[in-house]
Design a protein around this motif. Structure first.
Motif, PDB file in Angstrom:
ATOM      1  N   ALA A   1       0.839  -1.209   0.000  1.00  0.00           N
ATOM      2  CA  ALA A   1       0.000   0.000   0.000  1.00  0.00           C
ATOM      3  C   ALA A   1       0.871   1.255   0.000  1.00  0.00           C
ATOM      4  O   ALA A   1       0.571   2.248  -0.661  1.00  0.00           O
ATOM      5  N   CYS A   2       1.947   1.173   0.737  1.00  0.00           N
ATOM      6  CA  CYS A   2       2.851   2.320   0.842  1.00  0.00           C
ATOM      7  C   CYS A   2       3.518   2.629  -0.496  1.00  0.00           C
ATOM      8  O   CYS A   2       3.865   3.772  -0.772  1.00  0.00           O
ATOM      9  N   SER A   3       3.669   1.591  -1.347  1.00  0.00           N
ATOM     10  CA  SER A   3       4.271   1.841  -2.654  1.00  0.00           C
ATOM     11  C   SER A   3       3.346   2.703  -3.516  1.00  0.00           C
ATOM     12  O   SER A   3       3.794   3.357  -4.449  1.00  0.00           O
ATOM     13  N   PHE A   4       2.072   2.719  -3.189  1.00  0.00           N
ATOM     14  CA  PHE A   4       1.133   3.592  -3.895  1.00  0.00           C
ATOM     15  C   PHE A   4       1.017   4.947  -3.198  1.00  0.00           C
ATOM     16  O   PHE A   4       1.057   5.986  -3.825  1.00  0.00           O
ATOM     17  N   LEU A   5       0.821   4.884  -1.893  1.00  0.00           N
ATOM     18  CA  LEU A   5       0.402   6.081  -1.158  1.00  0.00           C
ATOM     19  C   LEU A   5       1.553   6.910  -0.604  1.00  0.00           C
ATOM     20  O   LEU A   5       1.367   8.086  -0.305  1.00  0.00           O
ATOM     21  N   LYS A   6       2.691   6.267  -0.419  1.00  0.00           N
ATOM     22  CA  LYS A   6       3.863   6.939   0.167  1.00  0.00           C
ATOM     23  C   LYS A   6       3.569   7.497   1.550  1.00  0.00           C
ATOM     24  O   LYS A   6       4.139   8.503   1.952  1.00  0.00           O
ATOM     25  N   ASP A   7       2.640   6.883   2.219  1.00  0.00           N
ATOM     26  CA  ASP A   7       2.293   7.350   3.559  1.00  0.00           C
ATOM     27  C   ASP A   7       1.990   6.134   4.425  1.00  0.00           C
ATOM     28  O   ASP A   7       1.055   5.381   4.150  1.00  0.00           O
ATOM     29  N   ARG A   8       2.763   5.966   5.466  1.00  0.00           N
ATOM     30  CA  ARG A   8       2.675   4.743   6.262  1.00  0.00           C
ATOM     31  C   ARG A   8       1.337   4.641   7.009  1.00  0.00           C
ATOM     32  O   ARG A   8       0.705   3.595   7.038  1.00  0.00           O
ATOM     33  N   ASP A   9       0.935   5.758   7.615  1.00  0.00           N
ATOM     34  CA  ASP A   9      -0.292   5.708   8.423  1.00  0.00           C
ATOM     35  C   ASP A   9      -1.514   5.394   7.558  1.00  0.00           C
ATOM     36  O   ASP A   9      -2.348   4.558   7.921  1.00  0.00           O
ATOM     37  N   THR A  10      -1.602   6.087   6.423  1.00  0.00           N
ATOM     38  CA  THR A  10      -2.738   5.832   5.530  1.00  0.00           C
ATOM     39  C   THR A  10      -2.700   4.400   5.005  1.00  0.00           C
ATOM     40  O   THR A  10      -3.742   3.746   4.875  1.00  0.00           O
ATOM     41  N   SER A  11      -1.497   3.932   4.718  1.00  0.00           N
ATOM     42  CA  SER A  11      -1.355   2.554   4.222  1.00  0.00           C
ATOM     43  C   SER A  11      -1.859   1.569   5.268  1.00  0.00           C
ATOM     44  O   SER A  11      -2.598   0.627   4.945  1.00  0.00           O
ATOM     45  N   GLU A  12      -1.473   1.793   6.504  1.00  0.00           N
ATOM     46  CA  GLU A  12      -1.932   0.885   7.571  1.00  0.00           C
ATOM     47  C   GLU A  12      -3.448   0.935   7.718  1.00  0.00           C
ATOM     48  O   GLU A  12      -4.097  -0.092   7.913  1.00  0.00           O
TER      49      GLU A  12
END
Lengths: 193, 179
Positions: B27-38
């Motif tokens: 998910a982080c590879s798309f969003l570049k944001d750890r919290d949102t990815s989680e």
């Protein structure tokens, strides 16, 4: 084997997609030249490193599990009470609307005009009316409960039915009741009930 | 809790422990944001438990998880009025990362992956995160199996070329051939 072909074969091998025939082909290619084995090992290393560098640990699994653990999460409320409540609300609104509409709705009026001569007619409650030539009378098509109201333009003679409620009322003189044989000169609006 | 439910619960926990980290990285590879990815990954797990418990413990759960996470990430990006292609392009056009100066082999591989063409990178990342078959990757990304194969081969070739360009590939080979 062409550059593209052996890379395709190695990629399939690394992805566990090779058939036995392809495995044999790969083995033959590797045995053909020591440089091939070196190339294979280098690509395999890239593949494995590529997997580990992108999938680095660091997310708090335990904390995340505590958030989503089904045993800790409050059970979602079943849907049917909400649907039932909504249905009841809609029903109450419909009933209220129906009641309001019924209370506001007036019975359709009948309009009678004695245009060429005097005219006699019976009202729905059984009362008799003699309209003078030129007079017009409007009255509800159905006998109502309580007050009976008519609109008169011109002159008319009323023989009101006494039963069940004999009183007759017209708004121009509140409290003035006549039991029968009323006559209203000019334009009047009367209620009898 | 009934025996079946308990078994399902343990399977669910096992699936979570196996895939949570990879899904977050994906998910982080798309969003570049750890919290949102989680958040997105946790939401997907909650949905599975509540709506599709029958797939827990089956082979299909991995496909479902990665596909759902990818779709939710793309939806999130669209909501934020950021197209996925744009994001990937932006990432490619980012200023030279500090890691470029890092001679470490792993860091160079990471840069090489980041610089893959968007489609190629997407296929490579899904393949490496999920370890899914060509068939499932193709279904998940709505492309053909042949395209999956081509893109993976292309990825490997481009990473190799990148490392060769840095002189790392040959050095690694020379060192390892004599070990």
């Amino acid at each position: 084997m062409e550059d593209y072909e052996y890379i395709r074969l190695i990629t399939r091998h690394l992805s566990n997609e090779t058939s036995p025939d392809e495995e044999t082909l790969l083995r033959l290619w590797l045995d053909a030249n020591p440089a091939h084995l070196l190339e294979f090992e280098a690509l395999k290393h890239i593949w494995q490193t590529g997997t580990t560098v992108i999938d680095e640990p660091g997310f708090e699994e335990q904390a995340a599990w505590e958030k989503i653990d089904p045993l800790r999460r409050p059970r979602p409320l079943p849907l049917w009470p909400k649907i039932l409540a909504a249905a009841c609300g809609i029903l109450v609104l419909c009933l209220a609307g129906w009641w309001y509409y019924g209370s506001q709705r007036q019975a359709p009026l009948q309009h009678v005009l004695a245009s060429e001569d005097n005219r006699q007619l019976s009202l729905p409650d059984g009362s008799q009316v003699w309209l003078r030539k030129g007079a017009a009378l409007s009255y509800p098509d159905q006998p109502g409960q309580g007050l009976r109201q008519v609109d008169l333009h011109g002159e008319a003679f009323f023989s009101t039915r006494l039963q069940p409620v004999p009183a007759f009322q017209y708004p121009d003189s509140p409290g003035h009741h006549r039991r029968h044989r009323h006559q209203f000169p000019g334009q009047r609006r009367g209620k009898h009930g | 809790m009934s025996a079946n439910k308990e078994q399902l619960y343990h399977s669910f926990q096992q699936v979570f422990n196996t895939w949570y980290n990879s899904l977050c990285n994906y998910a982080c590879s798309f969003l570049k944001d750890r919290d949102t990815s989680e958040d997105i990954v946790q939401e997907v797990f909650v949905r599975i438990w509540e709506d599709r418990p029958q797939i827990i413990g089956t082979e299909g759960v991995r496909y479902y998880l990665f596909t759902a996470v990818r779709n939710n990430c793309i939806s999130r990006l669209r909501k934020e009025k950021r197209q996925i292609i744009l994001t990937l392009d932006e990432r490619m056009a980012e200023p030279v990362p500090e890691r470029r100066e890092d001679p470490d082999y792993r860091a160079l591989v990471r840069i090489a992956i980041d610089e893959l063409p968007p489609r190629c990178r997407e296929v490579f990342l899904l393949s490496r995160f999920s370890k899914m078959t060509y068939k499932d990757i193709a279904r998940s990304l709505d492309i053909s199996e042949k395209t999956v194969e081509n893109q993976l081969g292309k990825a490997l070739k481009l990473i190799r070329a990148f490392l060769k360009g840095k002189g790392v590939y040959i050095a690694w080979a020379l060192v390892n051939i004599f070990i």
